[in-house]
Design a protein around this motif. Structure first.
Motif, PDB file in Angstrom:
ATOM      1  N   ASN A 204       1.060  -1.615  -0.477  1.00 25.78           N
ATOM      2  CA  ASN A 204       0.558   0.442   0.001  1.00 25.78           C
ATOM      3  C   ASN A 204       0.962   1.273  -0.095  1.00 25.78           C
ATOM      4  O   ASN A 204       0.456   1.932  -0.533  1.00 25.78           O
ATOM      5  CB  ASN A 204      -1.076  -0.032   1.467  1.00 25.78           C
ATOM      6  N   SER A 205       2.165   1.266   0.596  1.00 25.60           N
ATOM      7  CA  SER A 205       2.584   2.601   0.410  1.00 25.60           C
ATOM      8  C   SER A 205       4.364   2.029  -0.125  1.00 25.60           C
ATOM      9  O   SER A 205       4.551   3.183  -0.074  1.00 25.60           O
ATOM     10  CB  SER A 205       3.250   2.213   1.995  1.00 25.60           C
ATOM     11  N   TRP A 206       4.693   1.601  -0.416  1.00 22.61           N
ATOM     12  CA  TRP A 206       6.389   1.320  -1.438  1.00 22.61           C
ATOM     13  C   TRP A 206       6.109   1.575  -2.156  1.00 22.61           C
ATOM     14  O   TRP A 206       7.136   2.044  -2.640  1.00 22.61           O
ATOM     15  CB  TRP A 206       6.725   0.472  -0.683  1.00 22.61           C
ATOM     16  N   GLY A 207       5.094   1.429  -2.942  1.00 29.91           N
ATOM     17  CA  GLY A 207       4.772   1.767  -4.589  1.00 29.91           C
ATOM     18  C   GLY A 207       4.648   0.284  -5.506  1.00 29.91           C
ATOM     19  O   GLY A 207       5.219  -0.384  -4.910  1.00 29.91           O
ATOM     20  N   PRO A 208       4.539   0.487  -7.045  1.00 20.76           N
ATOM     21  CA  PRO A 208       3.594  -0.228  -7.127  1.00 20.76           C
ATOM     22  C   PRO A 208       5.112  -1.272  -7.277  1.00 20.76           C
ATOM     23  O   PRO A 208       5.136  -2.569  -8.441  1.00 20.76           O
ATOM     24  CB  PRO A 208       3.837   0.468  -8.493  1.00 20.76           C
ATOM     25  N   ASP A 209       6.762  -0.875  -7.333  1.00 22.56           N
ATOM     26  CA  ASP A 209       7.520  -1.866  -7.609  1.00 22.56           C
ATOM     27  C   ASP A 209       7.734  -3.008  -6.608  1.00 22.56           C
ATOM     28  O   ASP A 209       8.634  -3.717  -7.069  1.00 22.56           O
ATOM     29  CB  ASP A 209       8.902  -1.245  -7.626  1.00 22.56           C
ATOM     30  N   TRP A 210       7.240  -1.888  -5.471  1.00 21.01           N
ATOM     31  CA  TRP A 210       7.346  -3.560  -4.545  1.00 21.01           C
ATOM     32  C   TRP A 210       6.295  -4.671  -4.323  1.00 21.01           C
ATOM     33  O   TRP A 210       5.933  -4.950  -2.943  1.00 21.01           O
ATOM     34  CB  TRP A 210       7.231  -2.889  -3.070  1.00 21.01           C
ATOM     35  N   GLU A 211       4.821  -4.431  -5.072  1.00 22.98           N
ATOM     36  CA  GLU A 211       3.798  -5.238  -5.146  1.00 22.98           C
ATOM     37  C   GLU A 211       3.709  -6.489  -5.365  1.00 22.98           C
ATOM     38  O   GLU A 211       3.800  -7.943  -4.226  1.00 22.98           O
ATOM     39  CB  GLU A 211       2.561  -4.723  -6.396  1.00 22.98           C
TER      40      GLU A 211
END
Length: 406
Positions: A204-211
């Motif tokens: 939810n908070s680290w950005g799409p690269d971390w999904e």
């Protein structure tokens, strides 16, 4: 000088330095909020009269076990205050005798034990601050010089414990299995709960690269628990086992420095989780939550060799006659425990390096089964992604993803 005269002189000298009476007593918290989750730590400062009539100041540390609520009940059930007092009064006392027997002039790796009060679940100890020792701020972690000193000292500690075991002074039967690997409630509430929160905040908070990494951390509990508990398996027939410290991270050690601010001595604290297993349990714990991650990654082989050299040297010094582990065996065992190291890093390291003093409410975590009690904002602090990222990716790719598919 006659023996009788010398005896009188020494007894008089001893009387002069002893405390004859206490004039005043003050007690203040010794640690800030968020620095210890199992005990309340007080610094007891005394104004005293010595045997020679001179007034002086003395200080001690009192640890009082937390006994209220869910966490207090768990700690009382584990009886950790009594266990810690026995480590000081039995194990450390005999390690001291061992050092005297072999004329080992190195500094001891523990502080002096004064008293245990079972009624109040409290322990009175030497105040190391009065002897020039200090903590490294938990947010910093330990650099290479500190890490080398600790692993050299940990090798000494494990080596002396093994010699005492061989002499029959201590026994693996005196210690329960490591609670961290056996208590399902603790595993689900704290360990599994922490990784679940990390996955959620990451997504939810680290950005799409971390999904993708966040999704790999969504491990089914049964698979996580089985893998985690397997890390505590004790291979007594095939592995070198020792008495482990059990909570070997930077806030449980204090350092003394030379005039150039280089660490020269370390004292280990908080012997509340002693257990028998491979010494790599302590080494893994320390390497992943005590040492600065870039230092560990860049100097892993050096640090492991430092530990192994110290362990073997200590066993030889104190006359151990059993089989000593090779560096290759230690390295292989560390590899087996990598899941423990990386998972525990993901769980614990954010709460150690964060600026918040309210990273975790252990009472609420245990009471809600891990549904509440974690401060998610800790994982959003500036720089947290950079500090955690490489090891979290490593854990997700090489360990978590496999559990997701099983």
């Amino acid at each position: 000088m006659d023996k009788e005269v010398l005896e009188v002189v020494l007894k008089k000298l001893d009387r002069e330095s002893k405390i004859a009476s206490i004039i005043d007593l003050q007690s203040v918290p010794a640690l800030a909020k968020g620095e210890n989750y199992t005990s309340t730590i007080f610094r007891i400062t005394l104004k005293v009269v010595l045997g020679n009539g001179r007034q002086a100041k003395k200080s001690f540390i009192m640890k009082k076990l937390i006994t209220e609520g869910e966490s207090g009940e768990l700690l009382k059930e584990l009886n950790i205050a009594k266990i810690e007092s026995q480590i000081y009064s039995v194990v450390h006392k005999n390690m001291t005798y061992l050092m005297e027997e072999f004329e080992d002039t190195d500094e001891s790796i523990w502080c002096k034990f004064i008293h245990y009060d079972p009624q109040y679940h409290s322990i009175l100890l030497e105040d190391l601050k009065a002897s020039g020792y200090s903590l490294v701020p938990r947010q910093k972690g330990l650099d290479l010089d500190h890490a080398i000193l600790v692993l050299n000292s940990l090798g000494r500690y494990h080596g002396m414990a093994k010699v005492l075991e061989q002499r029959g002074i201590i026994s693996k039967d005196d210690y329960k299995p490591y609670t961290l690997f056996t208590d399902l409630k603790l595993i689900k509430s704290y360990l599994y709960g922490s990784i679940s929160i990390l996955s959620k905040v990451m997504k939810n908070s680290w950005g799409p690269d971390w999904e993708d990494t966040a999704n790999k951390l969504k491990i089914p509990f049964d698979q996580f628990a089985a893998k985690w508990m397997s890390m505590g398996t004790v291979y007594t027939e095939t592995n070198f086992t020792v008495l482990n410290h059990g909570d070997c991270w930077s806030n449980n050690m204090m350092f003394k420095y030379d005039f150039q601010k280089r660490p020269i001595d370390v004292k280990f604290l908080d012997y509340q989780g002693p257990h028998y297993n491979t010494p790599c349990t302590d080494v893994t714990y320390f390497m992943y939550v005590g040492v600065q991650p870039p230092v560990r990654r860049s100097n892993y082989e050096l640090l492991l060799k430092t530990y192994h050299d110290s362990l073997v040297r200590t066993l030889d010094k104190f006359g151990f006659t059993g089989t000593k582990p090779t560096l290759e065996e230690i390295t292989d065992t560390m590899k087996r425990l990598e899941f423990f190291g990386l998972a525990f890093f993901a769980v614990l390291y954010p709460t150690l390096i964060c600026t918040s003093s309210e990273a975790l409410d252990l009472e609420k975590v245990l009471a809600t089964g891990g549904e509440e009690g974690f401060n998610e904002d800790v994982l959003r602090e500036p720089g947290m992604i950079e500090k955690l990222g490489p090891d979290i990716i490593d854990f997700a790719e090489r360990h978590a993803s496999g559990l997701n598919q099983s």
